[in-house]
Design a protein around this motif. Sequence first.
Motif: not given
Length: 461
Positions: A48-55, A330-338, A341-352
Motif C-alpha cells: 500500500x505504501x509503495x503503491x502510493x509512493x509510486x503513484x 488532478x490525476x493524483x488522487x485517482x491514481x493513488x486509489x487505484x 487497491x491493485x498493489x495490495x490485492x497482488x501482495x496478498x496473493x489474490x492473483x495467484x
Amino acid sequence: MAGPFAFAPGQLVCKHAAMLNYLWLGLMLLAVLLGGVHDRLKEVTDAAFEAARTAVMTIALPLIGLTALWLGVMRLAERAGLIQVLARALRPALRWLFPEVPANHPALGSMLMNLAANMIGLTNAATPLGLRAMNDLEKLNRHPGTATNAMCTFLALNTSSVQLLPTTAIGILAAAGSQRPTAIVGTALLATAVSTLAGIVAVKTLQNLPGFRLPEPAAPASDAPPAPAEAAAPDAAGPEAETPRPVRGSGAALAVFLGFFAWLFWRLMTGPAASEATTGSTFVRAVDAVSLLAIPFFLAFFPLYAALRRVPVYEEFVEGAREGFHVAVRIIPYLVAMLVAVGTFRAAGGVDLLARALGPALGVLGFPVDLLPMVLMRPLSGGATIGLFSELVSAHGPDSLVSRMGATVLGSTETTLYVVAVYFGAVGVRRARHAVAAGLLADLAGVIASVAICRAVFGPG
C-alpha cells in the motif's frame, strides 16, 4: 434514495454507475482478508505504501512534465488550425464512433493524435494527448462526474491497445536471444484488430442497455448559462477563424522542412544510420523509423507551422503547458486509489489464488496454464505484467509457443484499470458507466485471439 450510492435528481441513478466503487472496495477488502489468511499483512501494508509512493513519485510527477510539454505543443497546433483541419478530414470515419461530438470540435483532433501516437508506440506522447482529449470531451459533458458515451468509446479504443508494433514485447524477446523476435508482429496486429473490434462492439452495445443509458438532460432555465455542448461549439471554430494568413514564403519553408524529414526517413530505412532496431521486414523497419522520427517531427513542425501562421508561439505554448500542469495534478488522487487497491490485492496473493482456481478448467480448454498469471495481471498493472512476461520467456525460451502467446497478449491488450484511473481522473469522472466492462471485454477478446492465432500461426507447440 439514501446511502453512499444515492445521487441527486438529474444525475445518473443506477447501480451499474457505481462499478468502480464496488471494484475498488472489493480489491481492498479481499487484499486485507487474503493477507490475514495467508499471513501476508506486512506485505499488504508495504505494498500500500509503495503503491502510493509510486503513484505520485514515479508516475504522476513525470507525467506532469510530459503533459505540460505535449499540451503546449497541442495548443500551438490548435491555434494554427491544424487540429481543426485534421478533424474535418477524418470526420466521416469518426461520425459513427463519436456522433455526439460536434464537427470540428478540438476533441476530435486530440483523440486522433492520441490514437496515432498509440499506433506507433509513442506512449510518452499518447497519454498526455489522451488527457487533452478527455479534457476536451468534458467540455461537452452535460452530466459532470459521469462518463459520456464519447468518453467511454474513447477509453475502449485505448484499452483495446491499438498499435502497429509491440516494441516492448519484441525488445524482451530479442534480449532473451530469440531467433525471430519480430515474428509476433503479425499475430499482435491480428489480435489487436480483434480486441479493438470487440471493444467497439461492447461499448456501443452496452451504452444502449437500460442499466447504462444516460438520462435525458433537464431543460435549462431561461436565465441559466448554455449547456456545455452548446457553449463549447463556438470555441471549437474560434481559433481557426482567428488564425491570420500565413507569411509569404511559408510554403517553401514547409517544403524544405518536410524534405529534410523525408531524407531522414530514407536514411533510416536504407543508409548507414540504420541500427539494429531497424533490421527485419520492410514493415518493421518503416514503423521503427516513424517511431524514431515522430516526436522530433512534431516538436519542430507544430511550432514552425504556427509561427508561419503568425501565432505567438512562446506565449501560446506556455498557456497550453499551464493547462497541462493542472490536468496532470488532478490525476493524483485517482491514481493513488487505484494503484493501492491493485498493489495490495497482488501482495496478498489474490492473483495467484485466481490462477490456481482457474488454471485446471482453462487447461482443459487448451489455454496454457503458465500464461494465466500474466493474463490476470494485465488489466491491473503494466509493470507487473512485463515482469511476469519476462519470467515466462526465461522459463520457456523466447521462441516457445507460450512465450509468443504472451508477447502477443502484451501487444494486443492494455492495463484497463490504470487507463480508467488516469483518463477519468483527469476530468473528475467518478461514475464510469460501461467503460470498465467494455475495456475488460476488449482485453478478454485480445487474450482469446492471441492464443488462437498463435496456435494457428506457430503450430500446436
